[in-house]
Write a protein that holds these residues in place. Structure first.
Motif, PDB file in Angstrom:
ATOM      1  N   ALA A 138      -8.307  -2.648   5.732  1.00  0.00           N
ATOM      2  CA  ALA A 138      -6.974  -2.040   5.705  1.00  0.00           C
ATOM      3  C   ALA A 138      -6.325  -2.401   4.372  1.00  0.00           C
ATOM      4  CB  ALA A 138      -6.130  -2.560   6.867  1.00  0.00           C
ATOM      5  N   VAL A 139      -5.521  -1.502   3.843  1.00  0.00           N
ATOM      6  CA  VAL A 139      -4.921  -1.696   2.515  1.00  0.00           C
ATOM      7  C   VAL A 139      -4.149  -3.010   2.426  1.00  0.00           C
ATOM      8  CG1 VAL A 139      -2.772  -0.400   2.930  1.00  0.00           C
ATOM      9  CG2 VAL A 139      -3.724  -0.523   0.636  1.00  0.00           C
ATOM     10  N   GLU A 140      -3.544  -3.451   3.529  1.00  0.00           N
ATOM     11  CA  GLU A 140      -2.781  -4.702   3.510  1.00  0.00           C
ATOM     12  C   GLU A 140      -3.667  -5.916   3.239  1.00  0.00           C
ATOM     13  OE1 GLU A 140      -2.219  -5.892   8.156  1.00  0.00           O
ATOM     14  OE2 GLU A 140      -1.499  -3.932   7.511  1.00  0.00           O
ATOM     15  N   TYR A 141      -4.961  -5.806   3.545  1.00  0.00           N
ATOM     16  CA  TYR A 141      -5.914  -6.884   3.251  1.00  0.00           C
ATOM     17  C   TYR A 141      -6.654  -6.628   1.940  1.00  0.00           C
ATOM     18  CZ  TYR A 141      -5.065  -7.932   8.151  1.00  0.00           C
ATOM     19  OH  TYR A 141      -4.462  -8.213   9.338  1.00  0.00           O
TER      20      TYR A 141
ATOM     21  N   GLU B 264      -5.713  -4.902  -0.808  1.00  0.00           N
ATOM     22  CA  GLU B 264      -4.947  -5.003  -2.049  1.00  0.00           C
ATOM     23  C   GLU B 264      -4.783  -6.438  -2.548  1.00  0.00           C
ATOM     24  OE1 GLU B 264      -1.556  -2.394  -4.131  1.00  0.00           O
ATOM     25  OE2 GLU B 264      -1.190  -2.925  -2.046  1.00  0.00           O
TER      26      GLU B 264
ATOM     27  N   LEU C 283       3.288  -7.723  -4.976  1.00  0.00           N
ATOM     28  CA  LEU C 283       3.358  -6.908  -3.753  1.00  0.00           C
ATOM     29  C   LEU C 283       4.714  -7.019  -3.048  1.00  0.00           C
ATOM     30  CD1 LEU C 283      -0.185  -7.598  -2.236  1.00  0.00           C
ATOM     31  CD2 LEU C 283       0.557  -5.682  -3.667  1.00  0.00           C
TER      32      LEU C 283
ATOM     33  N   LEU D 268       5.998  -9.589  -1.450  1.00  0.00           N
ATOM     34  CA  LEU D 268       5.787 -10.200  -0.138  1.00  0.00           C
ATOM     35  C   LEU D 268       6.025 -11.702  -0.236  1.00  0.00           C
ATOM     36  CD1 LEU D 268       2.374  -8.515   0.831  1.00  0.00           C
ATOM     37  CD2 LEU D 268       4.612  -8.007   1.834  1.00  0.00           C
TER      38      LEU D 268
ATOM     39  N   THR E  14       2.591 -14.849   3.617  1.00  0.00           N
ATOM     40  CA  THR E  14       2.031 -13.581   4.092  1.00  0.00           C
ATOM     41  C   THR E  14       0.803 -13.222   3.274  1.00  0.00           C
ATOM     42  OG1 THR E  14       4.229 -12.832   4.763  1.00  0.00           O
ATOM     43  CG2 THR E  14       2.546 -11.129   4.481  1.00  0.00           C
ATOM     44  N   VAL E  15       0.903 -13.379   1.964  1.00  0.00           N
ATOM     45  CA  VAL E  15      -0.224 -13.078   1.070  1.00  0.00           C
ATOM     46  C   VAL E  15      -1.407 -13.982   1.400  1.00  0.00           C
ATOM     47  CG1 VAL E  15      -1.034 -13.228  -1.321  1.00  0.00           C
ATOM     48  CG2 VAL E  15       1.150 -12.136  -0.803  1.00  0.00           C
TER      49      VAL E  15
ATOM     50  N   ARG F 103      -3.059 -12.898   4.555  1.00  0.00           N
ATOM     51  CA  ARG F 103      -3.826 -11.665   4.366  1.00  0.00           C
ATOM     52  C   ARG F 103      -5.123 -11.922   3.609  1.00  0.00           C
ATOM     53  NH1 ARG F 103       0.795  -6.997   3.321  1.00  0.00           N
ATOM     54  NH2 ARG F 103       1.783  -7.259   5.355  1.00  0.00           N
TER      55      ARG F 103
END
Length: 160
Positions: A102-105, A107, A126, A128, A132-133, A136
């Motif tokens: 998934a793009v959230e992982y 990127e 990002l 964020l 969170t980063v 991920r």
């Protein structure tokens, strides 16, 4: 510009999977950066600043025009610099599984691996929270490890 061009191009290529579009994105990134150079407060942050501009440029592509897309993630891209067939297969496996994240992982993982950015820098790019980063990135690596374990298990069943 010359020092960061390669990193920006590699990241742009991972975003769009098209050499020509990646070159256009990098060129547009440098153009926008030049126009707003006075907003760069710290030269050490130039790479992160340029990556942020590049991400926004890539997003603008989709705002301006709708493209007929072909799923290039399934098309193998030959790596002319690898060490041999086995390395080619491993590289292709890794590209395919990273592209499936998934793009959230995907990127943050690409920013870390291709861009060499720290968790803090990725968080800034990002927009964020650093935790969170880091979560991920941890999950992205775990998903790749799970995929590898699954493939190894599947190969063992086919060979046994």
């Amino acid at each position: 510009m010359y020092a960061l061009h390669g990193d920006l191009f590699r990241y742009a290529f991972w975003l769009c999977h098209d050499r020509q579009v990646a070159e256009d994105l990098v060129q547009e990134t440098f153009l926008r950066a030049w126009k707003s150079l006075d907003s760069l407060k710290d030269e050490k942050a130039a790479k992160a600043w340029l990556i942020t501009i590049l991400r926004r440029e890539n997003a603008r592509r989709f705002e301006r025009k709708q493209f007929d897309l072909v799923d290039l993630d399934t098309v193998p891209v030959p790596d002319k610099h690898s060490l041999g067939l086995e390395q080619d297969m491993e590289n292709e496996w890794l590209r395919r599984h990273i592209a499936e994240l998934a793009v959230e992982y995907r990127e943050p993982l690409l920013l870390q691996v291709l861009g060499g950015f720290s968790g803090e820098e990725i968080a800034e790019i990002l927009e964020l929270n650093k935790n969170t980063v880091m979560t991920r990135l941890f999950r992205a690596r775990n998903k790749l490890k799970e995929a590898m374990d699954k493939d190894i298990t599947a190969r063992g069943q086919h060979n046994g």
